[in-house]
Design an enzyme around this catalytic site. Structure first.
Site, PDB file in Angstrom:
ATOM      1  N   ASN A  29     -10.586   5.107 -47.205  1.00 20.51           N
ATOM      2  CA  ASN A  29     -11.003   5.670 -48.502  1.00 20.51           C
ATOM      3  C   ASN A  29     -11.954   4.714 -49.228  1.00 20.51           C
ATOM      4  OD1 ASN A  29      -9.173   7.730 -47.968  1.00 20.51           O
ATOM      5  ND2 ASN A  29      -7.576   6.887 -49.292  1.00 20.51           N
ATOM      6  N   ASN A  45      -3.205  -1.870 -59.768  1.00 18.92           N
ATOM      7  CA  ASN A  45      -2.746  -1.040 -60.883  1.00 18.92           C
ATOM      8  C   ASN A  45      -1.614  -1.774 -61.606  1.00 18.92           C
ATOM      9  OD1 ASN A  45      -0.319  -0.523 -59.516  1.00 18.92           O
ATOM     10  ND2 ASN A  45      -1.091   1.374 -58.620  1.00 18.92           N
ATOM     11  N   THR A  51      -6.096  -1.452 -63.289  1.00 22.38           N
ATOM     12  CA  THR A  51      -6.197  -0.037 -63.674  1.00 22.38           C
ATOM     13  C   THR A  51      -4.866   0.394 -64.286  1.00 22.38           C
ATOM     14  OG1 THR A  51      -5.640   0.679 -61.428  1.00 22.38           O
ATOM     15  CG2 THR A  51      -7.969   0.520 -61.970  1.00 22.38           C
ATOM     16  N   GLY A  69      -6.749   3.922 -68.787  1.00 21.21           N
ATOM     17  CA  GLY A  69      -8.023   3.281 -68.498  1.00 21.21           C
ATOM     18  C   GLY A  69      -7.919   2.090 -67.576  1.00 21.21           C
ATOM     19  N   THR A 116      -4.418  11.314 -55.164  1.00 21.47           N
ATOM     20  CA  THR A 116      -4.549  10.474 -53.967  1.00 21.47           C
ATOM     21  C   THR A 116      -5.988   9.962 -53.860  1.00 21.47           C
ATOM     22  OG1 THR A 116      -3.026  12.028 -52.916  1.00 21.47           O
ATOM     23  CG2 THR A 116      -4.042  10.378 -51.491  1.00 21.47           C
ATOM     24  N   GLY A 149      -7.478   5.585 -57.047  1.00 24.67           N
ATOM     25  CA  GLY A 149      -7.602   4.120 -57.130  1.00 24.67           C
ATOM     26  C   GLY A 149      -8.564   3.579 -56.083  1.00 24.67           C
ATOM     27  N   ASP A 150      -8.542   4.176 -54.901  1.00 21.79           N
ATOM     28  CA  ASP A 150      -9.446   3.713 -53.829  1.00 21.79           C
ATOM     29  C   ASP A 150     -10.905   3.983 -54.206  1.00 21.79           C
ATOM     30  OD1 ASP A 150      -7.218   3.011 -52.322  1.00 21.79           O
ATOM     31  OD2 ASP A 150      -7.113   4.979 -51.374  1.00 21.79           O
TER      32      ASP A 150
HETATM   33  O1  RIB Z   1      -4.441   5.372 -51.566  1.00 20.53           O
HETATM   34  C1  RIB Z   1      -4.237   6.611 -50.952  1.00 20.53           C
HETATM   35  C2  RIB Z   1      -3.944   6.438 -49.488  1.00 20.53           C
HETATM   36  O2  RIB Z   1      -2.725   5.755 -49.346  1.00 20.53           O
HETATM   37  C3  RIB Z   1      -3.777   7.711 -48.710  1.00 20.53           C
HETATM   38  O3  RIB Z   1      -5.000   8.225 -48.208  1.00 20.53           O
HETATM   39  C4  RIB Z   1      -2.755   7.350 -47.650  1.00 20.53           C
HETATM   40  O4  RIB Z   1      -3.236   7.399 -46.353  1.00 20.53           O
HETATM   41  C5  RIB Z   1      -2.278   5.944 -48.034  1.00 20.53           C
HETATM   42  O5  RIB Z   1      -2.885   4.975 -47.280  1.00 20.53           O
END
Ligand code: RIB
Length: 296
Positions: free
Chosen positions: A42, A179, A211, A216, A239, A242-243
């Site tokens: 991600n 976070n 985060t 915020g 999901t 954060g990435d």
């Molecule tokens: O941060 C989200 C991710 O955490 C998901 O895509 C999952 O695979 C885990 O790694």
């Protein structure tokens, strides 16, 4: 300056549920989808979609071709991804009616890194290059030692936070992206301001990006501190929010942007990811983020 991300690649099995299943309970799901994910993947996709050249490292199993295809599609360099016997990592994700999630991980190939592999990958990088890490692959302590010896800047997203991180020499980390839950696990504190102050005491040379969900994000280093509110959206799936923030933040740093501008771009990218389903597919391209910012 090159960016290397040695991190996880997971197939996300995503179940929509009314509520997160409780111990001893059996619950029917509303729907099920599979998406590419993994914190490593991600974050690399976010960097690439933000326009930065990023090399994804790590292991996939015999079923891992979709990760290579996604790298080709999104412009992530896959030179250092290796295929091993067995299965790729996967994640079982429940998303409830308020878009909150819980995640169960199966490490699979993500846990099969070897020291020889790490040495080989790092031999292509050097002083000034950025190494991005999360906590979903094995050998983190070794990777940090070796990358530090080479003079790389190490960015750590200590997620998921667990006992394995205690073996990592965190004083060698240049940038923490975490976070408030992880901030609590690092410092033992719960108030965001206190987490920041404590982390600055513990790691005086590091930049810290904390985060705070709907409250915020805060950036702090030895000299400056900035706050960025969220861009509110109707949450569909948090999901990879954060990435997305992490990938966009590092992209801005790699480009030498001013911190307030980086924070704004990262928050906007993250808000767009939250409004869509899935991990990798939810991450927006830079053009879309900048257009949305111009309208905001
Ligand atoms: O941060 C989200 C991710 O955490 C998901 O895509 C999952 O695979 C885990 O790694």
């Amino acid at each position: 300056m090159k960016v290397l991300n040695i991190g996880s690649m997971n197939l996300d099995l995503v179940y929509r549920v009314d509520h997160i299943v409780q111990p001893g309970e059996t619950e029917a799901s509303v729907s099920m989808n599979t998406f590419l994910g993994g914190k490593g993947m991600n974050q690399s996709v976010a960097l690439a979609k933000a326009g930065v050249e990023v090399y994804q490292g790590g292991m996939i199993g015999e079923d891992g071709q979709p990760f290579l295809d996604a790298c080709a599609e999104y412009g992530v360099r896959a030179d250092f991804i290796r295929k091993v016997e067995g299965k790729s990592g996967h994640a079982v994700i429940q998303i409830d009616s308020s878009a909150q999630n819980c995640i169960l991980l199966y490490g699979g190939a993500n846990q099969m890194l070897t020291e020889a592999y790490v040495d080989e990958v790092l031999s292509h990088f050097g002083s000034g290059d950025i190494l991005l890490l999360q906590n979903e692959v094995n050998l983190l302590p070794y990777i940090v030692e070796k990358a530090y010896e080479k003079g790389m800047q190490i960015a750590l997203n200590p997620s998921p936070f667990n006992e394995k991180l205690s073996a990592v020499d965190m004083t060698k980390i240049s940038i923490f992206l975490l976070n408030e839950v992880e901030g609590n696990q690092v410092t033992g504190l719960t108030v965001p301001e206190e987490i920041i102050v404590k982390m600055q005491e513990m790691f005086p040379h590091a930049r810290i990006v904390l985060t705070l969900g709907k409250d915020g994000a805060v950036y702090a280093d030895g000299e400056e501190r900035f706050f960025q509110p969220i861009f509110p959206v109707k949450a569909v799936d948090t999901t990879a929010a954060g990435d997305t923030f992490t990938g966009y933040f590092l992209a801005g740093l790699a480009e030498g942007m001013a911190i307030p501008e980086i924070l704004k771009m990262s928050a906007k990218a993250s808000s767009i990811a939250v409004s869509r389903a899935g991990a990798v597919p939810s991450i927006p391209y830079r053009d879309e983020v900048m257009a949305a910012l111009a309208q905001a």
